[in-house]
Design a protein around this motif. Structure first.
Motif, PDB file in Angstrom:
ATOM      1  N   PHE B  24      16.863  40.014 -12.069  1.00  0.00           N
ATOM      2  CA  PHE B  24      17.875  39.341 -11.240  1.00  0.00           C
ATOM      3  C   PHE B  24      18.851  40.397 -10.750  1.00  0.00           C
ATOM      4  N   VAL B  25      18.856  40.618  -9.454  1.00  0.00           N
ATOM      5  CA  VAL B  25      19.630  41.704  -8.853  1.00  0.00           C
ATOM      6  C   VAL B  25      20.764  41.108  -8.013  1.00  0.00           C
ATOM      7  N   PHE B  26      21.964  41.627  -8.242  1.00  0.00           N
ATOM      8  CA  PHE B  26      23.107  41.152  -7.445  1.00  0.00           C
ATOM      9  C   PHE B  26      23.917  42.340  -6.945  1.00  0.00           C
ATOM     10  N   SER B  27      24.697  42.083  -5.908  1.00  0.00           N
ATOM     11  CA  SER B  27      25.579  43.099  -5.347  1.00  0.00           C
ATOM     12  C   SER B  27      26.975  42.516  -5.196  1.00  0.00           C
ATOM     13  N   ALA B  28      27.937  43.422  -5.069  1.00  0.00           N
ATOM     14  CA  ALA B  28      29.341  43.003  -4.969  1.00  0.00           C
ATOM     15  C   ALA B  28      29.937  43.515  -3.671  1.00  0.00           C
ATOM     16  N   THR B  29      30.656  42.633  -2.972  1.00  0.00           N
ATOM     17  CA  THR B  29      31.320  43.077  -1.735  1.00  0.00           C
ATOM     18  C   THR B  29      32.738  42.514  -1.661  1.00  0.00           C
ATOM     19  N   HIS B  30      33.599  43.254  -0.975  1.00  0.00           N
ATOM     20  CA  HIS B  30      34.966  42.804  -0.688  1.00  0.00           C
ATOM     21  C   HIS B  30      35.740  42.510  -1.964  1.00  0.00           C
ATOM     22  N   ILE B  31      36.349  43.571  -2.471  1.00  0.00           N
ATOM     23  CA  ILE B  31      37.027  43.551  -3.766  1.00  0.00           C
ATOM     24  C   ILE B  31      38.510  43.389  -3.534  1.00  0.00           C
ATOM     25  N   ASP B  32      38.939  42.170  -3.236  1.00  0.00           N
ATOM     26  CA  ASP B  32      40.358  41.967  -2.949  1.00  0.00           C
ATOM     27  C   ASP B  32      41.101  41.312  -4.100  1.00  0.00           C
ATOM     28  N   HIS B  33      40.429  40.997  -5.165  1.00  0.00           N
ATOM     29  CA  HIS B  33      41.066  40.410  -6.348  1.00  0.00           C
ATOM     30  C   HIS B  33      40.312  40.918  -7.568  1.00  0.00           C
ATOM     31  N   VAL B  80      24.021  45.482   2.535  1.00  0.00           N
ATOM     32  CA  VAL B  80      23.873  44.592   1.378  1.00  0.00           C
ATOM     33  C   VAL B  80      23.082  43.342   1.778  1.00  0.00           C
ATOM     34  N   LEU B  81      23.468  42.756   2.909  1.00  0.00           N
ATOM     35  CA  LEU B  81      22.839  41.496   3.316  1.00  0.00           C
ATOM     36  C   LEU B  81      21.360  41.693   3.658  1.00  0.00           C
ATOM     37  N   GLU B  82      21.027  42.908   4.080  1.00  0.00           N
ATOM     38  CA  GLU B  82      19.629  43.166   4.465  1.00  0.00           C
ATOM     39  C   GLU B  82      18.795  43.710   3.317  1.00  0.00           C
ATOM     40  N   ASP B  83      19.457  43.958   2.190  1.00  0.00           N
ATOM     41  CA  ASP B  83      18.741  44.529   1.040  1.00  0.00           C
ATOM     42  C   ASP B  83      17.766  43.504   0.458  1.00  0.00           C
ATOM     43  N   PRO B  84      16.486  43.785   0.470  1.00  0.00           N
ATOM     44  CA  PRO B  84      15.525  42.781  -0.012  1.00  0.00           C
ATOM     45  C   PRO B  84      15.612  42.536  -1.518  1.00  0.00           C
ATOM     46  N   GLU B  85      16.174  43.487  -2.265  1.00  0.00           N
ATOM     47  CA  GLU B  85      16.228  43.289  -3.722  1.00  0.00           C
ATOM     48  C   GLU B  85      17.385  42.401  -4.164  1.00  0.00           C
ATOM     49  N   THR B  86      18.500  42.449  -3.434  1.00  0.00           N
ATOM     50  CA  THR B  86      19.694  41.678  -3.825  1.00  0.00           C
ATOM     51  C   THR B  86      19.432  40.184  -3.661  1.00  0.00           C
ATOM     52  N   GLN B  87      19.581  39.454  -4.790  1.00  0.00           N
ATOM     53  CA  GLN B  87      19.349  38.006  -4.754  1.00  0.00           C
ATOM     54  C   GLN B  87      20.650  37.232  -4.607  1.00  0.00           C
ATOM     55  N   MET B  88      21.738  37.835  -5.092  1.00  0.00           N
ATOM     56  CA  MET B  88      23.040  37.159  -5.034  1.00  0.00           C
ATOM     57  C   MET B  88      24.108  38.166  -4.634  1.00  0.00           C
ATOM     58  N   VAL B  89      25.031  37.700  -3.808  1.00  0.00           N
ATOM     59  CA  VAL B  89      26.180  38.516  -3.434  1.00  0.00           C
ATOM     60  C   VAL B  89      27.435  37.905  -4.047  1.00  0.00           C
ATOM     61  N   CYS B  90      28.181  38.734  -4.770  1.00  0.00           N
ATOM     62  CA  CYS B  90      29.451  38.309  -5.378  1.00  0.00           C
ATOM     63  C   CYS B  90      30.587  38.872  -4.561  1.00  0.00           C
ATOM     64  N   SER B  91      31.680  38.130  -4.493  1.00  0.00           N
ATOM     65  CA  SER B  91      32.824  38.643  -3.743  1.00  0.00           C
ATOM     66  C   SER B  91      34.132  38.042  -4.228  1.00  0.00           C
ATOM     67  N   SER B 108      21.740  34.931   5.206  1.00  0.00           N
ATOM     68  CA  SER B 108      20.870  36.098   4.984  1.00  0.00           C
ATOM     69  C   SER B 108      19.813  35.813   3.917  1.00  0.00           C
ATOM     70  N   GLY B 109      19.834  34.584   3.392  1.00  0.00           N
ATOM     71  CA  GLY B 109      18.807  34.199   2.423  1.00  0.00           C
ATOM     72  C   GLY B 109      19.188  34.446   0.976  1.00  0.00           C
ATOM     73  N   LYS B 110      20.449  34.792   0.736  1.00  0.00           N
ATOM     74  CA  LYS B 110      20.878  35.097  -0.632  1.00  0.00           C
ATOM     75  C   LYS B 110      21.843  34.030  -1.144  1.00  0.00           C
TER      76      LYS B 110
END
Lengths: 362, 362
Positions: B24-33, B80-91, B108-110
């Motif tokens: 299960f692969v996830f990525s993180a974007t926009h760290i404002d908090h 990040v959005l185009e990364d085929p491995e990332t299943q979830m994006v956290c923000s 983007s399918g995530k």
């Protein structure tokens, strides 16, 4: 404190007489709620002299005389009202009869000290307001959950001393043990007890007005329900209410008859007072799961840190001595008449405009 | 727990992986908090594999990499959005941007995992609801004051086990330390943070729906105010709200930015859950004036007595593992989509219909 039943909550304090024997004489009539014992304890400890007791039920009179053997059983209410020595009449009458009795007492030239709630209708309140104004007599109310709780008295002092800055909001929980088997029939008849927001809600509103220093306020939203007592269709076993004060402070309180059997006292009453510079929590009757069974746990948090004080034995109950002196000197240090009536008015309004959230059928 | 600032509340638990590395692969974007750290801790401990981090501000990325050196800095959101491995994006984006970002992520399918509050307008919510339905992707929300508090998790288990009978009412206090100097400018701009009932109120509503088992509810009354921060005219430093559930349960909560400097942690968060057979109190982050500085104090009172349990280390944080499995299996065990959106909807409604009780001029 009687751990089993808030109905018999009658704190005993250290005697702190403000008058000599015979200087302030009071009598007790209509003993329909155990609060009369708290009222008489408070007045007696403050130096008041108990003279007559009257109730149509001789069993109630006999029980009262066990606690106060010095009292003289009166043959009638008239005997009390006509007694030239009695300066104040105390009563824990059926709630719906408290107002009419108070009007008679004031018309007889005496001050009146009623158990809470002092009324069940706005008409009773209006009549009492008019009579108090006409006669110049007092219609005082035993809001025991502040007046007879040292933790609450201490919290009031802390606020006065600026410990939490300006008060913003007061939140209160007033859970009570039902103990239905020990309750009289009138307790379950809405016309007689006035509804939960009127009955035990009156304590909460009085505390809010006091702690927030508000003289007027508006009931904004309230709810009542009977969630689990279909056998008492006129009982409201839950109620809550939001009030906004004229000066912008806010109040929320919740009252209920769901105190669990396993709690070691009759209710985990709490008050939370939020100020601009700190807050106070009062755990009035118990500190959950602690080793000791006592009350008056006061937590003060402000810029200086977290502080815990057990107020038991610290403040005493200054209300009663102040009340006696107010009666003698025609002052208003214990409680203003406007405050006593405003708390009553708001609890009646809260009850009248309440949304029903769950019927007895559920 | 960071005792100074709830903004950086990022609990660390015992690793309890539900998947093997890379499953299960996830990525993180926009760290404002700072909540992003709690979100990534939870997912990582549950076995998730952190892949990319993206933020337009390289300082935020550099700080993030100190905590998670395994992350790969991405050059753009698109990467990040185009990364085929990332299943979830956290923000933990600026609140008003969380909804639009979530729509892009789902398109983007995530799956998407947002900090709370998930939206600042009903339009954002509607758009997310439509996109989630169209794409079949998840819009999950980090309601940390339940999901990342073991005391709250334990309370939920107690309710499920019938320890307090049927839930009648939930009351929550969510005081927070302001720490204004450490807050970004957007925190004080109402259009961006959404108002206090939307922001920290969202935690409270989510807890109510969960503990009361309500799927739908109505905001009945709410208040907001700025009592003591005229220097931040768009800040609401106080809010409260009353909600009634479709099944007749009730909720009240109060949130504020008045946590006193002398409290040893960022807020004395409490939850009180009243049932027909007992009640639960959670002292989430501190037990006032006690010797130790820890949280997760759970008090259970029912017919069997008063019980105290410190839930620290007892339950772990099952949400994160369940969320990973939900994403992999397309189930809804961690949290239903309807629940996440309903809590968001109610906090927006509470904010929209709030009565202002005190203006910044006071």
């Amino acid at each position: 404190m009687n751990a089993a039943d808030g109905m018999n909550y009658a704190p005993q304090g250290k005697p702190q007489p403000v008058v000599k024997p015979g200087e302030f004489v009071f009598s007790a009539t209509h003993i329909d709620h155990g609060h009369i014992y708290g009222m008489c304890n408070g007045l007696t400890e403050a130096g008041g002299t108990l003279r007559y007791v009257y109730d149509p039920d001789p069993v109630k009179v006999a029980n009262f005389l066990k606690a106060y053997p010095q009292a003289i059983p009166a043959a009638s209410l008239e005997q009390v009202l006509e007694d030239p020595e009695t300066q104040m009449v105390c009563s824990s009458n059926v709630t719906s009869l408290r107002g009419p009795l108070g009007v008679r007492v004031m018309q007889s030239g005496k001050d009146y000290f009623s158990d809470k709630a002092p009324f069940t209708t706005l008409e009773q309140l209006q009549s009492a307001r008019e009579t108090a104004a006409q006669t110049g007599r007092k219609y005082m109310v035993y809001y025991s959950e502040r007046l007879h709780v040292e933790g609450a008295i201490l919290a009031g002092y802390m606020i006065d001393q600026g410990e939490i800055g300006r008060v913003i909001s007061v939140t209160g929980f007033g859970p009570h043990r039902l103990g239905a088997a020990g309750r009289p029939r009138w307790f379950f008849e809405r016309e007689k007890y006035g509804g939960i927001l009127c009955d035990i809600g009156s304590h909460q509103i009085e505390q809010y007005l006091h702690f927030a220093g508000e003289e007027d306020a508006t009931v904004q939203f309230s709810r009542i329900g009977n969630y689990a007592h279909p056998e008492y269709p006129e009982l409201e076993d839950f109620g809550d209410c939001s009030i906004t004060g004229r000066n912008g402070t806010t109040n929320y309180f919740r009252v209920d008859w769901f105190n669990p059997d396993g709690l070691r006292t009759w209710g985990d009453g709490r008050t939370f007072i939020l100020g601009t510079e700190g807050f106070i929590e009062i755990r009035k009757y118990i500190n959950l799961a602690s080793d000791t069974l006592d009350g008056n746990h006061v937590f003060l948090v402000n810029g200086k840190g977290e502080k815990y004080i057990n107020a038991t034995g610290v403040t005493g109950y200054p209300f009663f001595g102040q009340l006696i002196l107010d009666c003698l000197n025609r002052t208003e240090n214990a409680m203003t008449q406007a405050h006593a009536f405003k708390a009553a008015e708001l609890c009646l309004q809260a009850e009248a405009q309440a949304v029903r959230v769950s019927g007895p059928e559920s």
